[in-house]
Design an enzyme around this catalytic site. Structure first.
Site, PDB file in Angstrom:
ATOM      1  N   SER A  76       0.799  -1.221   0.000  1.00  0.00           N
ATOM      2  CA  SER A  76       0.000   0.000   0.000  1.00  0.00           C
ATOM      3  C   SER A  76       0.829   1.267   0.000  1.00  0.00           C
ATOM      4  CB  SER A  76      -0.924   0.011   1.228  1.00  0.00           C
ATOM      5  OG  SER A  76      -0.153  -0.022   2.419  1.00  0.00           O
ATOM      6  N   LYS A  78       5.078   3.160  -0.643  1.00  0.00           N
ATOM      7  CA  LYS A  78       6.489   3.050  -0.940  1.00  0.00           C
ATOM      8  C   LYS A  78       7.209   4.213  -0.283  1.00  0.00           C
ATOM      9  CE  LYS A  78       6.701   3.087  -5.397  1.00  0.00           C
ATOM     10  NZ  LYS A  78       7.077   3.180  -6.825  1.00  0.00           N
ATOM     11  N   ASP A 187       2.010  -3.389  16.048  1.00  0.00           N
ATOM     12  CA  ASP A 187       2.788  -4.011  14.969  1.00  0.00           C
ATOM     13  C   ASP A 187       4.280  -3.926  15.275  1.00  0.00           C
ATOM     14  OD1 ASP A 187       3.200  -5.374  12.618  1.00  0.00           O
ATOM     15  OD2 ASP A 187       3.198  -3.579  11.364  1.00  0.00           O
TER      16      ASP A 187
END
EC number: 2.7.11.1
Length: 715
Positions: A76, A78, A187
């Site tokens: 999703s 870069k 995360d």
């Protein structure tokens, strides 16, 4: 488990398109729009603007940033290296292109969370740019030169307990700060922990993070399967703080053992899932660990969330504080206090007196490391349409002009009738200025809120195709983002229309009579540069022009990187563009408002002249990490030839730039892996070594490729 993973398949973003400077400026004039055609790009050799057009094809522009090489990518987003054309400082620009409202809300939430976090062990967001014409949202993040902690461990095999304790304390300190500000990361993994050039840890990639609301539980399936706790894998409702503690235990296990407690069979499925759900794991027999570190890991990797260790228990653990006098958060608070005290001592007595007059005493402690504070405030010109009505923290103007304001910055206005500069605090009275070079003679009224933070106008974007939101990981983001949960932040506000605060009669005179004189002299080209150039060259009291006294620092022109910097893509230090007044091609900043407009072409020409193309750069000297398989007594030329022969034999495609090999290969799952091999000198020894750096692709496949290359080199 399978049903939870399949829920990610409904979100697929388009490939992010890169827009050149000429494309972004096409709405201004028909000339720029016509220059985008393929026929116009193929100009004759005698065309006088050929060097500029060639430069536009090489480097892309986004707002005030020249985009360079891609340093990370995901499904999703870069991440590219971006160079600010005003200051020459390099940043990590995370580019995303949301297709749905849900995806846009997730980016809003990430920006809102990063705005409230100000900590040395957390990645910092400097700016956010929304490109309405192409639907891209770009986050201007702090560039961390050391790379990921995962690569750091792979290069060394594993970390000693002493070095692992240092990184763990820094991660723990940043996580304590996040949880104290009601933010859970969700995360945490080795790939999202970055190491800077000083060897300090920074937590990045807050795409899955969320706001913790007391009494409310979360239910989103997110994160990486190896680092995720059982409650997420079983799709139960959970507390975000307990999820982060489980991930910290897995990270500590990986640091001291060099491997994960559970492995992935095909990159997605966890081998021995039943053992993970029960919280069972084994320590490798060949690694000798102390009982204290084992006890700490066993307290964090617990299947039942309520039985898991808390942050208070972890920060007081024997292993965490071994060799340290204070707990991690106490040590950090003391370091910040000492740094602020040192900065105050370096200030001149006159400046200290001015600060005491303009700021209340309670504001001296506004940089408390445990209290959130707004970093920037937006002043929108012409429109107050928000990006999404549910979020007060991200405002996207309908027209592309903006003024971004930075906190704790005073505006110095130099008047020719008075040699002494008047230091005006923006939080007292509205300051009115005129910028014909940026806004076509439109007057802007900037007034600050009645918050304890002083705010001043900073930048006005000359680009009509971009609009900037207030700044609030430069890493690839994979998978679906969790649904956003917004929380109103009273510390993050917008600039009100009026402010009735006043100080004294003498200060009121500055704001009344001085304001008319300011506009009068501006139209006669006698006023000096305001906060735009004062913020760039803050050491100068009179910011009328950029003299040749500034230190000449070269910034690359080839997409943000020149041949010299290309040897060290991620080890890039902040620098300033040297704009020499003696150079005929370099732009000059003058007191005249008509001369304050400078184009990208002038900057590119100045960069090109200073870049020193064609010169063979010196080989870098590094301390490590090296081992017997990555060091040799061969000279650099022989080592380069040896590497080329090896890459050709292993059918790895590469492109060499002096001492750096840009390599590309395919993993068994047909996924492309991009990495670098750099030839460097071992510091303090008469020998040379090779250093690997992963740019994109699967981390484990990259590690296997590096091992195969080292084994085949036989150094």
């Amino acid at each position: 488990m399978a049903t939870a993973v399949s829920s990610y398949n409904d979100i697929q973003l388009e490939t992010i398109q890169e827009v050149s400077c000429s494309t972004s400026c096409s709405s201004n004039s028909t000339t720029s729009s016509s220059s985008n055609s393929p026929k116009q790009n193929k100009v004759s050799p005698g065309y006088r603007n050929k060097p500029q057009q060639q430069q536009h094809k090489k480097g892309h522009k986004m707002g005030n940033y020249l985009l360079g090489k891609t340093i990370g990518s995901g499904t999703s987003s870069k991440v590219k290296i971006g160079t600010n054309i005003l200051t020459g400082k390099q940043y990590a620009i995370k580019i995303t292109k949301p297709k749905r409202i849900k995806e846009r809300k997730e980016i809003e939430r990430e920006i809102s969370i990063l705005k409230r976090l100000k900590h040395d062990n957390i990645i910092q967001l400097h700016d956010a740019i929304y490109e309405d014409d192409v639907g891209r949202i770009c986050l201007i993040l702090e560039l961390v030169s050391g790379g990921e902690l995962f690569d750091y461990i792979v290069a060394r095999g594993r970390l000693s307990e002493k070095e692992g304790r240092k990184f763990f304390r820094q991660m723990l300190c940043g996580l304590i700060y996040c949880h104290s500000n009601m933010v859970c990361h969700r995360d945490l993994k080795l790939e999202n922990l970055l190491v800077d050039e000083d060897g300090n840890l920074k937590i990045s990639d807050f795409g899955y993070s969320n706001i913790i609301k007391p009494g409310n539980l979360l239910s989103t399936f997110c994160g990486s399967p190896v680092y995720a706790p059982p409650e997420i894998l079983l799709e139960k409702r959970y507390n975000g703080n307990e999820v982060d503690i489980w991930s910290m235990g897995v990270i500590l296990y990986a640091m001291v053992t060099g491997q994960l407690p559970w492995t992935l069979t095909d990159g997605v499925q966890v081998e021995g899932m039943d053992r993970l759900l029960r919280g069972e794991f084994k320590y490798p027999s060949h690694v000798i660990l102390s009982d204290d570190v084992k006890d700490l890991i066993n307290r964090m990797i617990v299947a039942e969330p309520v039985e898991r260790a808390t942050l208070d228990e972890i920060k007081t653990h024997v292993w965490v504080n071994k060799g340290y006098d204070m707990e991690p958060d106490q040590e950090y608070n003391k370091k910040v206090s000492d740094r602020l005290e040192k900065e105050q001592q370096q200030q001149t007595p006159q400046h200290q007196q001015t600060q005491q007059q303009l700021q209340p005493q309670s504001q001296l402690q506004q940089h408390s490391p445990r209290s959130p504070k707004p970093l920037f405030v937006d002043t929108i010109i012409g429109s107050n349409r928000p990006l999404n009505q549910s979020s007060p923290n991200l405002t996207i103007p309908q027209n592309k002009q903006y003024v971004s304001s930075n906190s704790n910055i005073n505006i110095n206005i130099n008047n020719n009738n008075n040699n002494n500069s008047n230091v005006i605090n923006n939080s007292i009275k509205p300051i009115q200025f005129n910028s014909s070079s940026c806004l076509d003679e439109k007057k802007i009224n900037c007034s600050a809120p009645t918050s304890p933070h002083s705010i001043s106008p900073q930048f006005i974007s000359p680009s009509p195709s971009t609009s900037t939101t207030p700044p609030l990981s430069p890493l690839s983001v994979s998978g679906q983002r969790s649904p956003p949960t917004f929380s109103s932040n009273p510390n993050i506000g917008h600039i009100p229309n009026n402010n009735h605060n006043s100080l004294s009669s003498s200060q009121n005179n500055i704001n009344t009579s001085g304001k008319n004189q300011y506009h009068h002299h501006h139209h006669h080209q006698n006023h000096h540069s305001t906060s735009l150039f004062h913020n760039i060259f803050k050491k100068r009291q009179s910011v009328t022009s950029v003299s040749a006294n500034s230190s000449p620092v070269i910034v690359s022109s080839n997409g943000g990187l020149n041949n010299n910097n290309h040897n060290n893509i991620l080890h890039v230090s902040s620098s300033n563009i040297n704009v020499d007044g003696a150079s005929a091609s370099a732009p000059q900043f003058s007191s005249s408002s008509s001369k304050r407009r400078f184009s990208l072409e002038d900057i590119v020409k100045a960069i090109t002249i200073r870049s020193g193309k064609g010169k063979n750069p010196k080989i870098r000297s590094m301390k490590g990490p090296f081992n017997s398989g990555t060091t040799t007594m061969l000279n650099p030329i022989q080592l380069i030839e040896h590497i080329e022969e090896n890459l050709n034999s292993t059918q790895i495609s590469y492109r060499r730039n002096f001492y750096v090999f840009d390599c590309k290969t395919l993993c068994p799952r047909n996924e492309t892996i991009n990495f670098e091999i750099e030839v460097c000198k071992v510091n303090g020894m008469d020998m040379y070594g090779i250093k690997f750096k992963r740019l994109s692709g699967d981390a484990w496949s990259y590690s296997s490729s590096c091992i195969k290359i080292v084994e085949s080199l036989k150094l």
